[in-house]
Design a protein around this motif. Structure first.
Motif, PDB file in Angstrom:
ATOM      1  N   GLN A 128       9.298 -68.010 -54.341  1.00 25.67           N
ATOM      2  CA  GLN A 128       8.872 -68.909 -53.262  1.00 25.67           C
ATOM      3  C   GLN A 128       9.727 -70.167 -53.242  1.00 25.67           C
ATOM      4  O   GLN A 128      10.147 -70.643 -52.173  1.00 25.67           O
ATOM      5  CB  GLN A 128       7.397 -69.282 -53.453  1.00 25.67           C
ATOM      6  CG  GLN A 128       6.420 -68.155 -53.153  1.00 25.67           C
ATOM      7  CD  GLN A 128       5.007 -68.470 -53.633  1.00 25.67           C
ATOM      8  OE1 GLN A 128       4.700 -69.602 -54.022  1.00 25.67           O
ATOM      9  NE2 GLN A 128       4.131 -67.479 -53.614  1.00 25.67           N
ATOM     10  N   GLN A 142      -8.959 -59.136 -58.382  1.00 26.33           N
ATOM     11  CA  GLN A 142      -8.131 -59.881 -57.434  1.00 26.33           C
ATOM     12  C   GLN A 142      -7.067 -58.935 -56.888  1.00 26.33           C
ATOM     13  O   GLN A 142      -6.778 -57.886 -57.472  1.00 26.33           O
ATOM     14  CB  GLN A 142      -7.475 -61.089 -58.112  1.00 26.33           C
ATOM     15  CG  GLN A 142      -8.487 -62.093 -58.639  1.00 26.33           C
ATOM     16  CD  GLN A 142      -7.810 -63.274 -59.315  1.00 26.33           C
ATOM     17  OE1 GLN A 142      -6.661 -63.208 -59.699  1.00 26.33           O
ATOM     18  NE2 GLN A 142      -8.554 -64.364 -59.445  1.00 26.33           N
ATOM     19  N   ASP A 193       6.439 -64.734 -58.735  1.00 24.95           N
ATOM     20  CA  ASP A 193       6.286 -64.958 -57.298  1.00 24.95           C
ATOM     21  C   ASP A 193       6.527 -66.419 -56.921  1.00 24.95           C
ATOM     22  O   ASP A 193       7.158 -66.706 -55.893  1.00 24.95           O
ATOM     23  CB  ASP A 193       4.897 -64.505 -56.841  1.00 24.95           C
ATOM     24  CG  ASP A 193       4.797 -62.989 -56.737  1.00 24.95           C
ATOM     25  OD1 ASP A 193       5.853 -62.334 -56.657  1.00 24.95           O
ATOM     26  OD2 ASP A 193       3.669 -62.454 -56.760  1.00 24.95           O
ATOM     27  N   GLU A 194       6.057 -67.344 -57.742  1.00 25.43           N
ATOM     28  CA  GLU A 194       6.286 -68.764 -57.430  1.00 25.43           C
ATOM     29  C   GLU A 194       7.769 -69.114 -57.522  1.00 25.43           C
ATOM     30  O   GLU A 194       8.289 -69.895 -56.714  1.00 25.43           O
ATOM     31  CB  GLU A 194       5.477 -69.649 -58.378  1.00 25.43           C
ATOM     32  CG  GLU A 194       3.999 -69.669 -58.069  1.00 25.43           C
ATOM     33  CD  GLU A 194       3.253 -70.687 -58.920  1.00 25.43           C
ATOM     34  OE1 GLU A 194       3.912 -71.455 -59.660  1.00 25.43           O
ATOM     35  OE2 GLU A 194       2.005 -70.706 -58.851  1.00 25.43           O
ATOM     36  N   SER A 203      12.166 -66.444 -64.350  1.00 26.30           N
ATOM     37  CA  SER A 203      10.725 -66.693 -64.245  1.00 26.30           C
ATOM     38  C   SER A 203      10.211 -67.433 -65.468  1.00 26.30           C
ATOM     39  O   SER A 203       9.317 -68.284 -65.366  1.00 26.30           O
ATOM     40  CB  SER A 203       9.968 -65.374 -64.065  1.00 26.30           C
ATOM     41  OG  SER A 203      10.106 -64.537 -65.203  1.00 26.30           O
ATOM     42  N   ASP A 234      -0.851 -62.612 -68.637  1.00 25.19           N
ATOM     43  CA  ASP A 234      -1.405 -62.588 -67.287  1.00 25.19           C
ATOM     44  C   ASP A 234      -0.802 -63.644 -66.361  1.00 25.19           C
ATOM     45  O   ASP A 234      -1.028 -63.609 -65.148  1.00 25.19           O
ATOM     46  CB  ASP A 234      -2.931 -62.709 -67.318  1.00 25.19           C
ATOM     47  CG  ASP A 234      -3.414 -63.967 -68.027  1.00 25.19           C
ATOM     48  OD1 ASP A 234      -2.584 -64.823 -68.375  1.00 25.19           O
ATOM     49  OD2 ASP A 234      -4.643 -64.087 -68.253  1.00 25.19           O
ATOM     50  N   ILE A 235      -0.013 -64.575 -66.901  1.00 18.85           N
ATOM     51  CA  ILE A 235       0.614 -65.575 -66.025  1.00 18.85           C
ATOM     52  C   ILE A 235       1.960 -65.088 -65.470  1.00 18.85           C
ATOM     53  O   ILE A 235       2.504 -65.698 -64.563  1.00 18.85           O
ATOM     54  CB  ILE A 235       0.838 -66.910 -66.771  1.00 18.85           C
ATOM     55  CG1 ILE A 235       1.878 -66.743 -67.884  1.00 18.85           C
ATOM     56  CG2 ILE A 235      -0.456 -67.467 -67.307  1.00 18.85           C
ATOM     57  CD1 ILE A 235       2.390 -68.049 -68.424  1.00 18.85           C
ATOM     58  N   LYS A 248       2.426 -64.362 -61.563  1.00 17.81           N
ATOM     59  CA  LYS A 248       2.346 -65.612 -60.791  1.00 17.81           C
ATOM     60  C   LYS A 248       3.652 -66.398 -60.899  1.00 17.81           C
ATOM     61  O   LYS A 248       4.159 -66.944 -59.914  1.00 17.81           O
ATOM     62  CB  LYS A 248       1.177 -66.454 -61.295  1.00 17.81           C
ATOM     63  CG  LYS A 248       0.903 -67.719 -60.503  1.00 17.81           C
ATOM     64  CD  LYS A 248      -0.390 -68.356 -60.991  1.00 17.81           C
ATOM     65  CE  LYS A 248      -0.809 -69.538 -60.115  1.00 17.81           C
ATOM     66  NZ  LYS A 248       0.000 -70.740 -60.356  1.00 17.81           N
ATOM     67  N   MET A 249       4.230 -66.447 -62.098  1.00 13.30           N
ATOM     68  CA  MET A 249       5.477 -67.185 -62.292  1.00 13.30           C
ATOM     69  C   MET A 249       6.635 -66.535 -61.523  1.00 13.30           C
ATOM     70  O   MET A 249       7.473 -67.229 -60.939  1.00 13.30           O
ATOM     71  CB  MET A 249       5.817 -67.272 -63.779  1.00 13.30           C
ATOM     72  CG  MET A 249       4.861 -68.101 -64.611  1.00 13.30           C
ATOM     73  SD  MET A 249       4.729 -69.845 -64.073  1.00 13.30           S
ATOM     74  CE  MET A 249       3.166 -69.810 -63.169  1.00 13.30           C
ATOM     75  N   SER A 294       3.457 -59.454 -57.244  1.00  7.76           N
ATOM     76  CA  SER A 294       2.033 -59.092 -57.300  1.00  7.76           C
ATOM     77  C   SER A 294       1.755 -57.888 -56.400  1.00  7.76           C
ATOM     78  O   SER A 294       0.926 -57.034 -56.734  1.00  7.76           O
ATOM     79  CB  SER A 294       1.162 -60.279 -56.882  1.00  7.76           C
ATOM     80  OG  SER A 294       1.551 -60.761 -55.603  1.00  7.76           O
TER      81      SER A 294
END
Length: 549
Positions: free
Chosen positions: A341, A519, A337-338, A312, A330-331, A334-335, A377
């Motif tokens: 993906q 969120q 999960d991306e 990641s 906080d990033i 997101k990293m 997430s």
């Protein structure tokens, strides 16, 4: 192989674009030294930060891309400027007074404040190598102290004496008058105090390759430029190192970009062709400030690896290297999960798409299959509502959602579950803030509970949403309480039916009332993972005010 090479020669992925620029250097003849040399530089004035790692990772990606399009052998050198004088004491290390007493000495002559290594420079070099070895980089480590003292730099230093006036002309153009009056490209190391001296030269002697100068007390000294008695100022050192090693490629941060013509010209004056270079944008901390070794702001490599996988982090480093990016905790979700993906997308892509996919470069073409059956997430939200203290608690939910998944068969899922519990407890839990629902939200939440208990209520909600949208004839979905799409259609319909405009206000209600966050996840997927009964209980707790504490 030829299909891969052909595709790589036209790929727009930045590692291939840079690799083609390096290959163009040798379109007429291969390098006389027998290999292409990639280099990264490290200033060990403080503990290595994540940007240093990024340089080596990105350079390695370009090196591997080069090896895809060319059969010329390659080498990667990680060069530590550890003969530099310690100009100021880093604020994030112990024994500050001891370090203060050793200012201006070469970093390899400053005692280690951690009392573990021969010197502060040796300590920071060891930290860098440990970090790089964690990621399995193939590199050769060079120490400036050894490079100067062993004589490997002697020939280029003599050439710098021979070309002293030419190099000084390049440098003086870039300096203010006040500094230019005392500037020299050579920095003598005092024979008695061991300090790196910033003093003007009385003479640079081409007949015996020595320099003569007065120290700070007015005493005259004459030293040979060879053998580690003298080092070069950092800008001339850049170009001289390229010339001494025959460097073909080096990348560095945007803060060096204005000096590139100086580095190049000095390398050329010393008899070598300047390398290709790639300038990347700097990393920023949570406040938008540049991360710094001396400040210790931003995230360290160890800190990232406490909460997420090495892959990641590599994914983060690949993305848009010419764009400044916030590097903060906080990033991380997101990293993660991306990255997964992209792993899932890779097998579906043609060769051009695969070469543009970050995971190709992260794994050097040997791309694994993603075994992440639940997004990171979502794991964080699951850890939140279940108050999970260890990953085993999460696995109970994961296996109900995906019965075929196991810690042994899904090691990346197992690792992520452990990371999620840790990340939740350190970052999410302290910031959770629940609220009570408004009257409108209360009605919708009560309707959602009723729909999750009774398929007739659920289908009526979906039918009403369709009718209100002018789609009364649209077929109703098949009832499947384990299907996240069916569950999402219920959540979506209830939000529409209760007049939330925009609809995201309904999802904000779900996140803020039930999860204590601004969120959150796709809520149908969350219900499928957490369970129908558990989700009903969560909503009822939110309605009763039990989550607000």
């Amino acid at each position: 192989m030829s299909e891969l090479r052909d595709a790589a020669m036209t790929s727009k992925a930045w590692p291939f674009e840079e690799a083609r620029a390096v290959l163009k250097r040798y379109e007429k003849a291969p390098p006389e030294k027998g290999y292409v040399l990639f280099e990264t530089g490290y200033g060990p004035s403080g503990l290595p930060h994540i940007g240093t790692f990024g340089e080596v990772l990105r350079t390695t990606m370009i090196r591997r891309a080069f090896e895809t399009i060319s059969d010329i052998p390659t080498r990667l050198i990680c060069f530590s400027d550890d003969l530099d004088g310690m100009r100021k004491v880093p604020g994030n290390v112990p024994n500050q007074e001891m370090l203060k007493a050793n200012e201006q000495k070469p970093l390899t002559s400053v005692p280690d404040p951690f009392e573990e290594f021969e010197s502060f420079g040796h300590h920071n070099n060891a930290m860098l190598r440990r970090f790089l070895d964690t990621f399995g980089f193939e590199y050769e480590f060079y120490s400036a102290t050894e490079f100067y003292k062993s004589g490997q730099f002697d020939e280029v230093l003599k050439r710098a004496v021979d070309k002293y006036e030419d190099i000084m002309k390049v440098m003086l153009k870039s300096l203010r008058d006040e500094r230019a009056s005392t500037y020299s490209i050579f920095l003598p190391i005092h024979p008695e105090t061991g300090r790196v001296l910033y003093v003007p030269m009385k003479s640079v002697n081409k007949d015996d390759y020595t320099i003569t100068f007065d120290d700070e007390d007015g005493k005259e000294w004459t030293l040979p430029v060879t053998g580690g008695n003298v080092k070069l100022q950092w800008k001339p050192d850049f170009g001289a190192r390229w010339a001494a090693l025959g460097v073909d490629f080096e990348m560095y941060g945007k803060d060096h970009s204005t000096n590139t013509p100086i580095y190049d010209r000095i390398c050329e004056i010393l008899g070598m062709k300047a390398p290709e270079h790639f300038t990347y944008e700097l990393f920023l901390d949570a406040n938008g400030e540049k991360i710094s070794k001396s400040k210790g702001n931003g995230i360290s490599i160890d800190e990232w690896l406490t909460y997420a996988s090495t892959e990641s982090l590599s994914y983060f480093m690949f993305l848009k290297p010419k764009t400044a990016k916030r590097l903060h905790f906080d990033i991380i979700p997101k990293m993660v999960d991306e990255y997964h993906q992209q792993l899932r997308a890779y097998p579906t892509q043609d060769i051009a798409g695969q070469l543009a996919n970050p995971v190709y470069h992260i794994h050097n073409g040997n791309v694994p299959e993603s075994k992440m059956v639940v997004p990171f997430s979502m794991l964080l939200n699951l850890a939140s509502v279940s108050a999970a203290e260890d990953k085993d608690q999460l696995w109970g939910f994961i296996q109900r959602y995906a019965p075929e998944a196991t810690p042994e068969g899904n090691p990346d899922m197992d690792q992520a579950a452990g990371f999620a519990v840790r990340y939740y407890n350190d970052f999410v839990k302290p910031t959770k803030k629940f609220r009570l629902p408004t009257d409108q939200e209360r009605g919708a939440l009560e309707n959602l509970v009723a729909a999750l208990r009774d398929e007739k209520v659920a289908l009526e909600a979906i039918a009403k949403k369709n009718a209100d949208a002018g789609n009364a004839d649209e077929a109703l979905p098949t009832v499947d309480w384990q299907d996240e799409e069916f569950l999402q259609s219920i959540v979506f319909a209830i939000g529409k039916n209760h007049g939330f405009e925009p609809l995201r206000a309904w999802f904000s209600c779900l996140y803020e009332v039930l999860l204590g966050a601004e969120q959150g996840p796709r809520f149908g997927g969350f219900i499928a993972l957490y369970g129908i009964e558990e989700s009903i209980q969560l909503i009822e707790d939110g309605l009763a005010g039990k989550l607000v504490g």
